[in-house]
Design an enzyme around this catalytic site. Sequence first.
Site, short mmCIF file in Angstrom:
data_model
loop_
_atom_site.label_atom_id
_atom_site.label_comp_id
_atom_site.label_asym_id
_atom_site.label_seq_id
_atom_site.Cartn_x
_atom_site.Cartn_y
_atom_site.Cartn_z
N PRO A 1 39.76 45.08 75.84
CG PRO A 1 40.27 45.99 78.15
CD PRO A 1 40.85 45.82 76.76
CB CYS A 2 34.09 44.16 75.13
SG CYS A 2 34.97 42.91 73.92
#
Length: 475
Positions: free
Chosen positions: A89-90
């Site tokens: 996840p960014c």
Amino acid sequence: MFATIAETMWVLAGRNDMDYLARYLGRALQFSDDKVTWRGGYGPRLRDWGGVDQVDEIRKLLRSDPESRRAVAVLFDPARDFVDTLDVPCNNWLHFLVRNGSVYLNVTVRSNDILWGFSGINTFEWSVLHEMMAFWLGARVGHVSFFISSLHLYDERNEQADRALTGFGSATGYEEAWAGAQFRTPWEDFADVLDRWFDLEARLASGEDCHAEIAEFPDPLLRQFLQAIAIKWAIAAGADDARQRELVDELGHSDIAFALHEQLFRDSAQLLSSPVSAVNWADLRESVIDLHRSKDVAYGNSWKRRGELISIAANLARKMDRIDQVVGGAAAGRETLLDTVVDLLVYAVKYETFLADQSTDVAEKLFTNGGERFSDGPDGFEELMRARDVVGEVGTVHAEAAEASAAFDELDVFLQLHPQGEWMEKLALAERLTATALRLMLAVAASDPDGVDALPGCGTVMTAVPAGCDASGGR
């Protein structure tokens, strides 16, 4: 635009399956370890983290304690994400805060591609969740702040970025009120509305014509999303340019329509006209307050005597209908368009004072000094009027009238469905109507200096009207 909408809905529904997303975002498969799911997809982490729906928990927490600083959703999982994978996840952390009746959102991001991530999806998807949360809390939408450790553009995308910058005409559409419909689904209905949305999406993707069902979809914002998705599949089925334009036109004066005009036809700049002249809002506001004070002496509480539907809603409807007619080309008659628009604004603000009488929650949100009967006399009206301000440039009369009409229609439908109670939801709709009526009044005032001069004390609130502007504010 189609991929942005599709991925946003996919996240908000708690999904991470590639079968759906790859229909709109083919490159998504490049970031899936097994080509079946996105293991780091935000949807399941947001809506079902070990059985916890973080969206619902935040909603419940801020409803019970609006001052809470604990309304946090976490998207990075240290137990799962320190692995060799294509998908970590960014966006890692969402924090919602309620301050002064507005919901603010802070987003912390470890790494963001400005073209695909930040611009392509993240700003949009979190803005939708932000608006939803504000509605569920009966609050306004405040600012969103992004904290990004690495914001970057990949070298292979330089040419695409150059094209985007070269083609940008310095306008977004919002300057002339190309604003989308608002989210209006109560939390208790949200799951069912999502199920219905994805059922229609699947049928559109399979080639069905769901036009009639989309027109009846209950949520205004999600209905516009479906209308956009329908255009994607119409194009896939071979719709020509003329048919595509017909479908985009059905989206009305919305931001999604504006974006699709640019994406499909590259003609968004042609949708914009020169803004009307500026008006000194502070002076005009005091003139409206003076005018209301004199009318209050003459008419007292007749505006609300027969209650919310028979008196208040009927007054609003009468003024809105007349505005629609005059802006549409009908003769103004003895009552000028500015007179009618001022009346609409006055009735909208007075309706807010009425709602404060019915609900302590509404009263606490609107008024700082307490009280019991906010709608009696001019005091409540004047406090709310002086708290109002104008955000951004005011568009043309036609553009602002369309926004006011849409705002009233949403309020009217809600009142018919909820003749009793639901005071905070009604307040949100009333505040939107007030905001659009205020902008419409400024647009009309800028295009009609003679009408402004006729209002009490308004002889010096105008700047010059540009040459070539007609009485409707157009060119």
